[in-house]
Design an enzyme around this catalytic site. Structure first.
Site, PDB file in Angstrom:
ATOM      1  N   LYS A 179       6.355  -1.533  -8.997  1.00  0.00           N
ATOM      2  CA  LYS A 179       5.964  -1.279  -7.613  1.00  0.00           C
ATOM      3  C   LYS A 179       5.773  -2.607  -6.914  1.00  0.00           C
ATOM      4  CE  LYS A 179       4.859   1.313  -4.177  1.00  0.00           C
ATOM      5  NZ  LYS A 179       5.907   0.544  -3.450  1.00  0.00           N
ATOM      6  N   GLN A 223       2.195  -9.502  -8.210  1.00  0.00           N
ATOM      7  CA  GLN A 223       2.105  -8.059  -7.988  1.00  0.00           C
ATOM      8  C   GLN A 223       1.559  -7.332  -9.216  1.00  0.00           C
ATOM      9  OE1 GLN A 223       3.781  -7.251  -4.771  1.00  0.00           O
ATOM     10  NE2 GLN A 223       2.417  -5.489  -4.825  1.00  0.00           N
ATOM     11  N   LYS A 228      -2.267  -7.761  -8.992  1.00  0.00           N
ATOM     12  CA  LYS A 228      -2.749  -7.105  -7.774  1.00  0.00           C
ATOM     13  C   LYS A 228      -2.753  -5.591  -7.961  1.00  0.00           C
ATOM     14  CE  LYS A 228      -0.454  -8.295  -4.088  1.00  0.00           C
ATOM     15  NZ  LYS A 228       0.395  -8.360  -2.872  1.00  0.00           N
ATOM     16  N   LYS A 270       9.240  -6.848  -7.594  1.00  0.00           N
ATOM     17  CA  LYS A 270       9.462  -7.374  -6.241  1.00  0.00           C
ATOM     18  C   LYS A 270      10.952  -7.570  -6.053  1.00  0.00           C
ATOM     19  CE  LYS A 270       6.889  -8.680  -2.741  1.00  0.00           C
ATOM     20  NZ  LYS A 270       5.494  -8.366  -2.399  1.00  0.00           N
ATOM     21  N   GLY A 279       7.997  -2.450   1.805  1.00  0.00           N
ATOM     22  CA  GLY A 279       8.331  -3.587   2.660  1.00  0.00           C
ATOM     23  C   GLY A 279       7.597  -4.852   2.258  1.00  0.00           C
ATOM     24  N   ASP A 280       7.955  -5.927   2.903  1.00  0.00           N
ATOM     25  CA  ASP A 280       7.272  -7.219   2.796  1.00  0.00           C
ATOM     26  C   ASP A 280       7.770  -7.984   4.037  1.00  0.00           C
ATOM     27  OD1 ASP A 280       5.611  -8.810   0.569  1.00  0.00           O
ATOM     28  OD2 ASP A 280       6.981 -10.244   1.446  1.00  0.00           O
ATOM     29  N   THR A 296      -2.500  -3.367   4.776  1.00  0.00           N
ATOM     30  CA  THR A 296      -2.704  -4.702   4.204  1.00  0.00           C
ATOM     31  C   THR A 296      -3.734  -5.474   5.021  1.00  0.00           C
ATOM     32  OG1 THR A 296      -0.406  -4.622   3.492  1.00  0.00           O
ATOM     33  CG2 THR A 296      -1.512  -6.760   3.329  1.00  0.00           C
ATOM     34  N   ASN A 328       3.161  -7.942  10.699  1.00  0.00           N
ATOM     35  CA  ASN A 328       2.401  -6.727  10.395  1.00  0.00           C
ATOM     36  C   ASN A 328       1.005  -7.034   9.830  1.00  0.00           C
ATOM     37  OD1 ASN A 328       1.759  -4.938   7.755  1.00  0.00           O
ATOM     38  ND2 ASN A 328       2.340  -3.639   9.465  1.00  0.00           N
ATOM     39  N   SER A 377       0.304   2.341  -0.562  1.00  0.00           N
ATOM     40  CA  SER A 377       1.605   2.827  -1.039  1.00  0.00           C
ATOM     41  C   SER A 377       1.401   3.850  -2.155  1.00  0.00           C
ATOM     42  CB  SER A 377       2.450   1.666  -1.578  1.00  0.00           C
ATOM     43  OG  SER A 377       3.075   0.966  -0.529  1.00  0.00           O
TER      44      SER A 377
HETATM   45  N1  GLU Z   1       4.678  -6.205  -0.098  1.00  0.00           N
HETATM   46  C1  GLU Z   1       3.342  -5.712  -0.227  1.00  0.00           C
HETATM   47  C2  GLU Z   1       2.566  -6.573  -1.196  1.00  0.00           C
HETATM   48  O1  GLU Z   1       2.774  -7.777  -1.231  1.00  0.00           O
HETATM   49  C3  GLU Z   1       3.284  -4.220  -0.495  1.00  0.00           C
HETATM   50  C4  GLU Z   1       4.013  -3.725  -1.705  1.00  0.00           C
HETATM   51  C5  GLU Z   1       4.069  -2.213  -1.820  1.00  0.00           C
HETATM   52  O2  GLU Z   1       3.495  -1.507  -1.004  1.00  0.00           O
HETATM   53  O3  GLU Z   1       4.719  -1.755  -2.769  1.00  0.00           O
HETATM   54  O4  GLU Z   1       1.707  -6.137  -1.903  1.00  0.00           O
END
Ligand code: GLU
Length: 449
Positions: free
Chosen positions: A94, A115, A118, A130, A169-170, A214, A245, A381
């Site tokens: 994810k 990630q 996190k 990612k 997204g990112d 976020t 965003n 998410s």
């Molecule tokens: N890109 C976001 C992050 O850095 C969200 C990732 C997601 O929702 O999967 O955590």
């Protein structure tokens, strides 16, 4: 400047640098986690026996692919696409997709690595991954963006799935891009598989609060850090970097909680508005009209635009880096602390350089690293996936309350973990250790896979 590593961990790190040459951001992200792990190996010898550190630093799978598309002049363009499926010990891969010209393997690997921890901190069953491309959506027409997204998904779709890998997204990937990608996924697979992407639009499987998550989450984390020091956001002067965003919804929640945001930025310059940033205008310029932040000054005569300016030179009590990696260096950190800044929470991923982090920790200000402070996006998410799986959709307040609870929980976990490992108030240590232990325990339980 860097903290010394335990001998064994140092050797592991040196091997990692040699095996992943040139991927500086990846080295930086790994080193920062490894610096916290000495006491963890002492407490859990099975993690060393099972080579958990070596395993966790090696992605389970890396996909690199060609993305050919045609621009509006019918000229053929070629970009490079990536998906790094880093770790699936606690759940499906994810993590977001980033479209930005700076993207290369080292950026995607640093983001994927961060990630893992996190996502573990959210307490939800999501692994780390990612992806992205070195495509620049800036200045492209909607049709060009659509053709790019369709070509990108034509390859990526075979690697995704509700039980495999779920992107979002990112930077450079928002509702528009996710829409085009979801449309192409649906066409290729003939399946309306909502759970394959998150950050979807509200009319087609998306979750309320995901857009805001976020930024709101980072402010909740800030609120908790201040509360732990007997303080609050009320009346605080804040500076937020960026105007995408994350920055927009960071500003929104700061304002809702009684703080005053006096500056924001983009990659061209800085807006300083001592009366307080006019968020409706920022939203219109950036979300609707896709313009530069410089245009803000044309609507407010009392605002100042500093072309090429450094947002961290604007004196503030609270700073929220919400733009991109390594946007805040040691000098900036010293400037902030010297100007009376008492708290920093990162909405962006790894925005502070190692030297900057050291300045904050030495000054003992409240410092919330991205992998804890910006986990609200990916946590929401996971809430979107829950709604999709149960074919339900929750109200705004209900969803926002869940986000708030998750962020408050992450604050508590990181605080308590830091305390347990003898680093009171150090959220870097707390986040790295708490995230690592959760994943490492699952890896041990799942055997050598
Ligand atoms: N890109 C976001 C992050 O850095 C969200 C990732 C997601 O929702 O999967 O955590």
């Amino acid at each position: 400047m860097a903290v010394a590593l335990d001998d064994k961990i140092e050797a592991t790190y040196r091997r990692l640098v040699a095996r992943n040459p040139g991927e500086e951001e990846f080295h930086q992200a790994v080193r920062e986690v490894l610096e916290s792990l000495g006491p963890v190996l002492a407490k859990y010898p099975q993690f060393a026996e099972q080579k958990i550190i070596e395993r966790i630093c090696e992605p389970e799978r890396q996909i690199i692919f060609r993305v050919p598309w045609q621009d509006d002049k019918c000229e053929v363009q070629i970009n490079r696409g990536f998906r790094v499926q880093f770790n699936s010990a606690i759940g499906v891969y994810k993590g977001g997709l980033r479209f930005h010209p700076s993207v290369y393997l080292g950026i995607i690997k640093f983001l994927g690595f961060e990630q893992i921890f996190k996502n573990a901190l959210t307490g939800m069953p999501i692994g780390g991954g990612k992806g992205g491309a070195d495509f620049d959506p800036k200045g492209k027409s909607d049709n060009e963006v659509m053709r790019f997204c369709q070509s990108f998904m034509t390859e990526l779709h075979r690697h995704l799935g509700e039980y495999t890998d779920v992107p979002a997204g990112d930077i450079g990937v928002g509702g528009r891009e996710l829409g085009y990608m979801f449309g192409q996924y649906k066409r290729l697979t003939n399946r309306y598989e909502s759970t394959v992407l998150t950050g979807k639009g509200i009319g087609w499987g998306g979750s309320l609060v995901r857009t805001e998550a976020t930024g709101y989450g980072a402010v909740y984390f800030m609120r908790e850090m201040l509360a732990a020091r007997g303080d609050s956001l009320d009346g605080k002067t804040c500076v937020v970097s960026g105007s995408g965003n994350v920055a927009i919804y960071t500003i929104e929640k700061l304002q809702q909680l009684g703080a005053k945001v006096i500056a924001c930025s983009d990659s061209n310059g800085v807006i300083v508005h001592n009366k307080g940033i006019d968020l409706d205008l920022v939203k219109r310029l950036k979300e609707v009209e896709r313009r530069r932040i410089a245009d803000y000054a044309g609507f407010h005569k009392d605002a100042e635009y500093l072309p090429g300016g450094n947002v961290w030179q604007v004196p503030c009590q609270v700073a929220m880096p919400s733009a991109t990696q390594n946007e805040l260096n040691g000098r900036d950190a010293r400037t902030l602390v010297g100007n009376g800044c008492i708290a920093v929470a990162e909405g962006a991923n790894m925005p502070t350089t190692p030297e900057g982090v050291k300045v904050f920790l030495d000054a003992k200000i409240a410092y919330g690293p991205g992998k804890a402070a910006n986990a609200g996006g990916v946590a929401t998410s996971a809430l979107e996936m829950q709604q999709n799986a149960s074919r339900d959709s929750w109200g705004f307040e209900y969803t926002e309350k869940k986000l708030d609870d998750i962020m408050t929980g992450i604050h508590r976990t990181t605080w308590e973990t830091a305390e347990e490992f003898g680093a009171r108030g150090n959220y870097v240590v707390g986040a790295n250790i708490a995230g690592f232990i959760r994943v490492a325990k699952a890896m041990v339980a799942l055997g050598l896979v």
